[in-house]
Structure formats: C-alpha cells, structure tokens
Design a protein around this motif. Structure first.
Motif, short mmCIF file in Angstrom:
data_model
loop_
_atom_site.label_atom_id
_atom_site.label_comp_id
_atom_site.label_asym_id
_atom_site.label_seq_id
_atom_site.Cartn_x
_atom_site.Cartn_y
_atom_site.Cartn_z
N UNK A 1 4.47 38.32 65.83
CA UNK A 1 3.56 38.53 66.76
C UNK A 1 2.30 37.48 66.51
N UNK A 2 2.16 37.26 65.21
CA UNK A 2 1.07 35.98 65.13
C UNK A 2 1.59 34.88 65.76
N UNK A 3 2.96 34.40 65.79
CA UNK A 3 3.25 33.27 66.17
C UNK A 3 3.01 33.38 67.91
N UNK A 4 3.26 34.25 68.41
CA UNK A 4 3.22 34.49 69.76
C UNK A 4 1.56 34.30 70.18
N UNK A 5 0.84 34.77 69.46
CA UNK A 5 -0.51 34.78 69.74
C UNK A 5 -1.45 33.40 69.10
N UNK A 6 -0.61 32.79 68.13
CA UNK A 6 -1.15 31.45 67.62
C UNK A 6 -2.36 31.97 66.61
N UNK A 7 -2.03 33.05 66.02
CA UNK A 7 -3.04 33.29 64.91
C UNK A 7 -2.58 33.70 63.62
N UNK A 8 -3.38 34.06 62.75
CA UNK A 8 -2.91 34.49 61.35
C UNK A 8 -2.21 35.65 61.40
N UNK A 9 -1.03 35.97 60.48
CA UNK A 9 -0.47 37.23 60.56
C UNK A 9 -1.34 38.62 59.83
N UNK A 10 -2.47 38.12 59.13
CA UNK A 10 -3.29 38.80 58.65
C UNK A 10 -4.24 39.42 59.79
N UNK A 11 -4.81 38.63 60.82
CA UNK A 11 -5.47 39.23 62.05
C UNK A 11 -4.45 40.33 62.52
N UNK A 12 -3.55 39.92 62.64
CA UNK A 12 -2.42 40.87 63.31
C UNK A 12 -2.23 42.30 62.82
N UNK A 13 -2.12 42.15 61.38
CA UNK A 13 -2.10 43.31 60.65
C UNK A 13 -3.12 44.10 60.58
N UNK A 14 -4.26 43.77 60.59
CA UNK A 14 -5.48 44.18 60.67
C UNK A 14 -5.66 45.38 62.07
N UNK A 15 -5.27 44.44 63.31
CA UNK A 15 -5.38 45.08 64.45
C UNK A 15 -4.26 46.11 64.55
N UNK A 16 -2.86 45.95 64.17
CA UNK A 16 -1.76 46.65 64.14
C UNK A 16 -1.99 48.05 63.41
N UNK A 17 -2.83 47.84 62.51
CA UNK A 17 -3.10 49.23 61.71
C UNK A 17 -4.06 50.17 62.36
N UNK A 18 -4.92 49.46 63.19
CA UNK A 18 -5.70 50.51 64.10
C UNK A 18 -5.09 50.89 65.26
#
Length: 136
Positions: A29-46
């Motif tokens: 997901x982070x690759x598609x968004x071009x961001x850090x996986x940590x950012x993705x994990x934080x949002x995914x948890x919400x």
C-alpha cells in the motif's frame, strides 16, 4: 502543514477495493501511495477500528476491505481517520471592549458548523465504488 490523512486513507481504501478483497501488506500500500509503511499502518489501524478493514498479523498477514465498496461512503473514511473539524474557530478570550471580538466566536462557529455539515453530506453521497469506477 496540510493534513493528508483523509486523502491517504481514501487511497488505501481504493487500492484495496480495486484489488477486490485481496490481502495486501502495508509495504504494498505504501508503495502505491509513495509514502512510508508506518504512515499506512497508523491509518490502517484506525480503519480497522472503524470496521472498514480487517487485519491479519504474521508473515503472510496484511489487510483487506471488510465491506463492499458500494457500502462505504467517503464520510465513513473521513470520520475514521480525522478527529479535527475542517475549520478551527477562535479559542482566544475576546476583547471585552470590542463588539466584533465578542461576537466572532459565535459567528465563526456557525460558519464552521455549516461547512462541516455540507461537507459531510457531500462525502456521504460518494461511495468507494464510485472512485473505483473512475479508474482507467
């Protein structure tokens, strides 16, 4: 700094909806968004807490969409990840000698509440499936 949690979360949800229930990792997901996986994990948890995604831990873990994209409105995504109002209103003590200052809090609350109401109504009318349908 502009808050991008909503747009990144919509991106996450759209990728998962587009891939029709496939299990995807935060790295993918982070690759598609071009961001850090940590950012993705934080949002995914919400998004998981809101009941929009399901998360699986472990080596072959990941996340997948829990509902049909037709059932998910952008409002649901917004309320899952954003805890602030769209517009901040004055929080300072008014200058008592100034009528404008004494009334600005109430006036701006009315404006902010109107914007919030209209925005949430607008987001309620857009389904995740609508976004997926526009991907070419």
């Amino acid at each position: 700094m502009v808050d991008q949690r909503f747009s990144v979360s919509v991106h996450i949800m759209t990728v998962l909806a587009y891939h029709k229930g496939e299990l995807m990792t935060s790295d993918q997901l982070a690759s598609s968004i071009r961001t850090n996986p940590t950012v993705v994990r934080r949002l995914v948890s919400r998004l998981v807490e809101a009941g929009l995604l399901e998360s699986f831990k472990g080596k072959s873990g990941g996340v997948k969409i829990l509902k049909s994209p037709k059932e998910i409105s952008l409002k649901e995504i917004y309320t899952a990840v954003c805890d602030k109002k769209l517009i901040a209103t004055p929080d300072k003590e008014p200058l008592k000698q100034c009528l404008v200052s004494c009334n600005m809090g109430k006036l701006m609350d009315e404006v902010a509440n109107g914007i919030e109401k209209n925005s949430m109504e607008y987001l309620s009318g857009i389904r995740l499936s609508d976004l997926c349908g526009k991907i070419k």
